[in-house]
Scaffold this motif. Structure first.
Motif, PDB file in Angstrom:
ATOM      1  N   LEU A  74       0.844  -1.342   0.069  1.00 26.88           N
ATOM      2  CA  LEU A  74       0.032  -0.085  -0.045  1.00 26.88           C
ATOM      3  C   LEU A  74       0.961   1.116   0.088  1.00 26.88           C
ATOM      4  CD1 LEU A  74      -2.849  -0.955   2.446  1.00 26.88           C
ATOM      5  CD2 LEU A  74      -2.740  -1.000  -0.224  1.00 26.88           C
ATOM      6  N   ALA A  75       1.821   1.234   0.841  1.00 24.43           N
ATOM      7  CA  ALA A  75       2.817   2.334   0.722  1.00 24.43           C
ATOM      8  C   ALA A  75       3.660   2.470  -0.553  1.00 24.43           C
ATOM      9  CB  ALA A  75       3.963   2.236   1.850  1.00 24.43           C
ATOM     10  N   THR A  76       3.796   1.665  -1.261  1.00 21.86           N
ATOM     11  CA  THR A  76       4.505   1.591  -2.585  1.00 21.86           C
ATOM     12  C   THR A  76       3.347   2.154  -3.752  1.00 21.86           C
ATOM     13  OG1 THR A  76       5.881  -0.300  -2.213  1.00 21.86           O
ATOM     14  CG2 THR A  76       5.739   0.449  -4.407  1.00 21.86           C
ATOM     15  N   LEU A  77       2.286   1.630  -3.600  1.00 15.80           N
ATOM     16  CA  LEU A  77       1.080   2.338  -4.508  1.00 15.80           C
ATOM     17  C   LEU A  77       1.009   3.567  -4.138  1.00 15.80           C
ATOM     18  CD1 LEU A  77      -1.571  -0.748  -4.374  1.00 15.80           C
ATOM     19  CD2 LEU A  77       0.176  -0.051  -6.358  1.00 15.80           C
ATOM     20  N   GLU A  78       0.893   4.180  -2.842  1.00 13.42           N
ATOM     21  CA  GLU A  78       0.797   5.425  -2.766  1.00 13.42           C
ATOM     22  C   GLU A  78       1.902   6.093  -3.028  1.00 13.42           C
ATOM     23  OE1 GLU A  78      -0.785   8.459  -0.272  1.00 13.42           O
ATOM     24  OE2 GLU A  78      -1.642   6.770  -0.568  1.00 13.42           O
ATOM     25  N   SER A  79       2.947   5.817  -3.089  1.00  8.21           N
ATOM     26  CA  SER A  79       4.256   6.856  -3.667  1.00  8.21           C
ATOM     27  C   SER A  79       4.280   6.663  -5.313  1.00  8.21           C
ATOM     28  CB  SER A  79       5.685   5.971  -3.077  1.00  8.21           C
ATOM     29  OG  SER A  79       5.745   4.577  -4.037  1.00  8.21           O
ATOM     30  N   GLY A  80       3.358   5.851  -5.776  1.00  7.25           N
ATOM     31  CA  GLY A  80       3.231   5.809  -7.242  1.00  7.25           C
ATOM     32  C   GLY A  80       4.236   5.097  -7.820  1.00  7.25           C
ATOM     33  N   LYS A  81       4.823   4.209  -7.238  1.00  8.87           N
ATOM     34  CA  LYS A  81       5.821   3.496  -7.855  1.00  8.87           C
ATOM     35  C   LYS A  81       5.512   1.946  -8.297  1.00  8.87           C
ATOM     36  CE  LYS A  81       9.745   5.283  -5.172  1.00  8.87           C
ATOM     37  NZ  LYS A  81       9.173   6.464  -4.698  1.00  8.87           N
ATOM     38  N   ALA A  82       6.160   1.488  -9.495  1.00  8.86           N
ATOM     39  CA  ALA A  82       5.795   0.102  -9.888  1.00  8.86           C
ATOM     40  C   ALA A  82       6.313  -0.840  -8.578  1.00  8.86           C
ATOM     41  CB  ALA A  82       6.505  -0.254 -11.010  1.00  8.86           C
ATOM     42  N   LEU A  83       5.557  -2.094  -8.626  1.00  8.95           N
ATOM     43  CA  LEU A  83       6.099  -2.995  -7.685  1.00  8.95           C
ATOM     44  C   LEU A  83       5.876  -4.365  -8.252  1.00  8.95           C
ATOM     45  CD1 LEU A  83       3.476  -4.766  -5.837  1.00  8.95           C
ATOM     46  CD2 LEU A  83       2.872  -2.304  -5.717  1.00  8.95           C
ATOM     47  N   PHE A  84       6.638  -5.291  -7.362  1.00  9.45           N
ATOM     48  CA  PHE A  84       6.454  -6.704  -7.556  1.00  9.45           C
ATOM     49  C   PHE A  84       6.526  -7.022  -6.010  1.00  9.45           C
ATOM     50  CE2 PHE A  84       8.725 -10.647  -6.796  1.00  9.45           C
ATOM     51  CZ  PHE A  84       8.635 -11.233  -8.269  1.00  9.45           C
ATOM     52  N   CYS A  85       5.772  -8.029  -5.626  1.00  8.07           N
ATOM     53  CA  CYS A  85       5.427  -8.662  -4.472  1.00  8.07           C
ATOM     54  C   CYS A  85       5.473 -10.033  -4.534  1.00  8.07           C
ATOM     55  CB  CYS A  85       4.069  -8.160  -3.941  1.00  8.07           C
ATOM     56  SG  CYS A  85       3.896  -8.513  -2.194  1.00  8.07           S
ATOM     57  N   GLU A  86       6.426 -10.696  -3.426  1.00  7.32           N
ATOM     58  CA  GLU A  86       6.202 -12.026  -3.257  1.00  7.32           C
ATOM     59  C   GLU A  86       4.973 -12.770  -3.006  1.00  7.32           C
ATOM     60  OE1 GLU A  86       7.773 -14.539  -4.014  1.00  7.32           O
ATOM     61  OE2 GLU A  86       9.834 -13.805  -4.625  1.00  7.32           O
ATOM     62  N   LYS A  87       4.702 -13.998  -3.314  1.00  8.18           N
ATOM     63  CA  LYS A  87       3.628 -14.617  -3.023  1.00  8.18           C
ATOM     64  C   LYS A  87       3.704 -15.354  -1.704  1.00  8.18           C
ATOM     65  CE  LYS A  87       4.590 -18.158  -2.293  1.00  8.18           C
ATOM     66  NZ  LYS A  87       5.768 -18.626  -1.000  1.00  8.18           N
ATOM     67  N   PRO A  88       2.864 -15.610  -0.925  1.00  8.41           N
ATOM     68  CA  PRO A  88       1.552 -15.293  -1.049  1.00  8.41           C
ATOM     69  C   PRO A  88       1.184 -13.916  -0.759  1.00  8.41           C
ATOM     70  CG  PRO A  88       1.729 -16.578   1.151  1.00  8.41           C
ATOM     71  CD  PRO A  88       3.067 -16.642   0.468  1.00  8.41           C
ATOM     72  N   LEU A  89       0.380 -13.208  -1.330  1.00 12.65           N
ATOM     73  CA  LEU A  89       0.335 -11.761  -1.090  1.00 12.65           C
ATOM     74  C   LEU A  89       0.081 -11.214   0.320  1.00 12.65           C
ATOM     75  CD1 LEU A  89      -1.702 -10.527  -3.997  1.00 12.65           C
ATOM     76  CD2 LEU A  89       0.545 -10.301  -3.745  1.00 12.65           C
TER      77      LEU A  89
END
Ligand code: NAD
Length: 344
Positions: A74-89
């Motif tokens: 959520l913080a990364t989305l808030e900053s407007g950056k692209a992201l990769f997240c490991e599974k499970p979410l």
């Protein structure tokens, strides 16, 4: 563990001029030291917010324990950056849905760590399904087994996976979310699920799960997921039954693992065993990989994500794929706790 593997992949991508590695955060000094060994970052910090809020950074890769993903995503989305997240979410399905909804509201590239999608054998099977050259797929069985990844079983291993509050689930969520992704990728979304779970090692999460899955496409299958005390063996066996062929594959997460096997049995013919080195090479050439000195399928996954970020394309597999896999796993847990077949 996986953060160090991604760091190694990012080093390779940096060496090839595909990415600039700016900052890495981990509250553990030992982990920061290991990261620095695998990849040279301009700075290391104990505070992930420093990286996420750094205006000099375009994209953030989240490889911390599952319970920390929500806030970091959520913080990364808030900053407007692209992201990769490991599974499970996330540990709970409610959080997974929240994250998938949040990602769907942004236009930034977002990819999930389903590295099996970059495995040559799974790609070949997926093409056999897609092309229908063996007839329609009818049924499958997928077995996942792995050592119990917790400190009491594997000395030196981190132990959050055997704690429900941090992991959310055991073998099925933590490991076989990959299996859930593979079968939804190949056969479409699950519609009905029946499952049971056991906790033989005595933790408050399961180490055995059996899942019977019915897909909207009509394909039916079973998933068996096990965490036990055995180390050093293959981790996944997948058998798919088409109208006119049976396909059997065994895979490991290491590139070129000795456990890898692949067999296609057509009517009235000897079993066909494709040359695995050639299959791998074709797949890597098709992906345009400029090097072969990688050990895990995380490298092609990381490179794909970096290209999506640079070209501003949606990452793949994305959060939409992760939602389908999590829906299957969530349905399995609901079925296991109620003892009835449930809708996915
Ligand atoms: N795709 C795969 O095949 C695969 C394989 C292994 C792990 N994973 C997933 O990756 C994640 C990490 O697993 P792992 O085995 O590497 O865990 P780990 O316990 O080995 O390492 C986690 C690291 O994250 C650090 N950390 C803790 N909180 C943090 C925070 N808020 N910000 C930044 N760093 C933090 C810890 O200090 C540690 O160094 C989990 O979600 C796991 O399920 C995926």
């Amino acid at each position: 563990m996986i953060g160090q593997i991604h760091a190694d992949g990012l080093r390779k991508l940096a060496e090839d001029g595909e990415v600039v590695t700016v900052g890495a955060a981990d509250p553990s000094e030992a982990s920061r030291t290991a990261t620095a060994h695998n990849c040279s970052f301009e700075y290391l910090t104990d505070d992930p917010t420093q990286v996420i809020e750094d205006p000099g950074i375009d994209a953030v890769m989240i490889t911390s324990p599952t319970s920390t993903h929500r806030d970091l995503v959520l913080a990364t989305l808030e900053s407007g950056k692209a992201l990769f997240c490991e599974k499970p979410l996330a540990p709970s399905f409610a959080e997974v849905r929240e994250l998938c909804d949040a990602v769907a509201m942004t236009a930034r590239p977002a990819q999930v760590g389903f590295h099996s999608r970059f495995h040559p054998i799974f790609n070949r099977i997926q093409r056999l399904v897609e092309s229908a050259e063996l007839g329609v797929p009818m049924a499958y069985t997928l077995r996942d087994d792995q050592y119990w990844p917790t400190g009491a079983v594997v000395p030196g291993h981190s132990s959050w996976r055997s704690d429900r509050a941090q992991a959310g689930g055991g073998a099925l969520l933590e490991h076989s979310i990959h299996a859930a992704d593979i079968v939804c990728w190949m056969f479409g979304p699950a519609v009905r699920v029946s499952a049971s779970t056991r906790s033989v090692f005595g933790y408050d999460v399961e180490d055995v799960a059996t899942v019977l899955v019915e897909h909207a496409s009509g394909v039916v299958g079973t998933i068996l997921s096990v965490f036990n005390g055995v180390r050093g063996r293959e981790e996944r066996r997948f058998e798919v039954f088409f109208e006119n062929a049976a396909v059997e594959a065994t895979t490991d997460f290491i590139v070129g693992a000795t456990e890898d096997s692949f067999l296609v049995q057509r009517p009235d013919a000897a079993p066909e065993r494709p040359d695995l080195a050639a299959l791998r090479e074709d797949h890597f050439a098709e992906l345009g990989l400029p090097r072969r000195d990688f050990v895990f399928y995380t490298y092609p996954a990381d490179r794909h994500w970096v290209h999506c970020v640079n070209d501003d394309k949606p990452g793949a597999p994305g959060f939409d794929a992760a939602l389908r896999a999590h829906e299957l796993v969530d349905a399995a847990y609901r079925s296991a706790s109620t003892g009835v077949t449930v809708s996915a």
